[in-house]
Design an enzyme around this catalytic site. Sequence first.
Site, PDB file in Angstrom:
ATOM      1  N   GLU A  80       0.825  -1.200   0.000  1.00  0.00           N
ATOM      2  CA  GLU A  80       0.000   0.000   0.000  1.00  0.00           C
ATOM      3  C   GLU A  80       0.867   1.261   0.000  1.00  0.00           C
ATOM      4  O   GLU A  80       1.832   1.356   0.742  1.00  0.00           O
ATOM      5  CB  GLU A  80      -0.923   0.013   1.219  1.00  0.00           C
ATOM      6  CG  GLU A  80      -1.938  -1.117   1.245  1.00  0.00           C
ATOM      7  CD  GLU A  80      -2.927  -1.064   0.099  1.00  0.00           C
ATOM      8  OE1 GLU A  80      -3.080   0.019  -0.511  1.00  0.00           O
ATOM      9  OE2 GLU A  80      -3.573  -2.098  -0.181  1.00  0.00           O
ATOM     10  N   CYS A 142      -7.140  -2.322   8.135  1.00  0.00           N
ATOM     11  CA  CYS A 142      -5.837  -2.319   7.470  1.00  0.00           C
ATOM     12  C   CYS A 142      -5.301  -0.892   7.351  1.00  0.00           C
ATOM     13  O   CYS A 142      -4.157  -0.606   7.712  1.00  0.00           O
ATOM     14  CB  CYS A 142      -5.949  -2.962   6.088  1.00  0.00           C
ATOM     15  SG  CYS A 142      -6.542  -4.670   6.148  1.00  0.00           S
ATOM     16  N   HIS A 166      -1.206  -5.817   1.343  1.00  0.00           N
ATOM     17  CA  HIS A 166      -2.374  -6.676   1.185  1.00  0.00           C
ATOM     18  C   HIS A 166      -2.021  -7.909   0.347  1.00  0.00           C
ATOM     19  O   HIS A 166      -1.243  -7.808  -0.605  1.00  0.00           O
ATOM     20  CB  HIS A 166      -3.517  -5.919   0.496  1.00  0.00           C
ATOM     21  CG  HIS A 166      -4.433  -5.226   1.448  1.00  0.00           C
ATOM     22  ND1 HIS A 166      -4.566  -3.851   1.489  1.00  0.00           N
ATOM     23  CD2 HIS A 166      -5.269  -5.714   2.411  1.00  0.00           C
ATOM     24  CE1 HIS A 166      -5.455  -3.530   2.421  1.00  0.00           C
ATOM     25  NE2 HIS A 166      -5.885  -4.633   2.987  1.00  0.00           N
TER      26      HIS A 166
END
Length: 202
Positions: A80, A142, A166
């Site tokens: 991310e 998350c 992820h």
Amino acid sequence: MKKVLLTGFEPFLHYTINPTAQIAEHLHRQTIGHYEICGKVLPVQFSKTWEQCLLHIEEEKPDAVLMLGLAAGRYKITPERVAINCADGEKDNEGMVKQDEIIQTEGPAAYFSTLPIRTFVNVLQERGIPAEISNTAGTYLCNYIMYQAIHYFKQLNQNIPSGFIHVPASHKLALEIGNVPSFSQHDLTEAVSVMIQHLSEM
């Protein structure tokens, strides 16, 4: 020897297994490159997730923090790029629902990952592992844990590489829920190991 805190999550929503928990448990206390791995499984609860993660940070004093989460439906490993200062989404495992909630009232709108995510993607692709940068960690746990961790180190002026990655469903989970792309649990674990190995060489 340096130490990396590697976190996964317990099962959540309608998923009865979470491959990130298995990765963290499998790699716990293994050595990859210059890192000893401290693998921990976090609760999917807004009231406890950061509290538990912070406890591990304070106890282990890691040199890097890699946080993992399940993104069932994604086709690739996706580091991310950014975490935003917003908590929102479906209920957590305690039944808590957050909507348009600021994570840190004195925090910035967003934080960029401090992990070498572009290099992670390049190295994974060179190994034949599908990967790409994701520009949204969502607004659920998350994103929440990524924002909190980076904010914590920024407030302390500590240069600890931290970020969120992820992963797709495992084959076992895909068989259970159906109609989602999946990796073998071995390949998911290998992908995380490759990233840690690269980080240790930097």
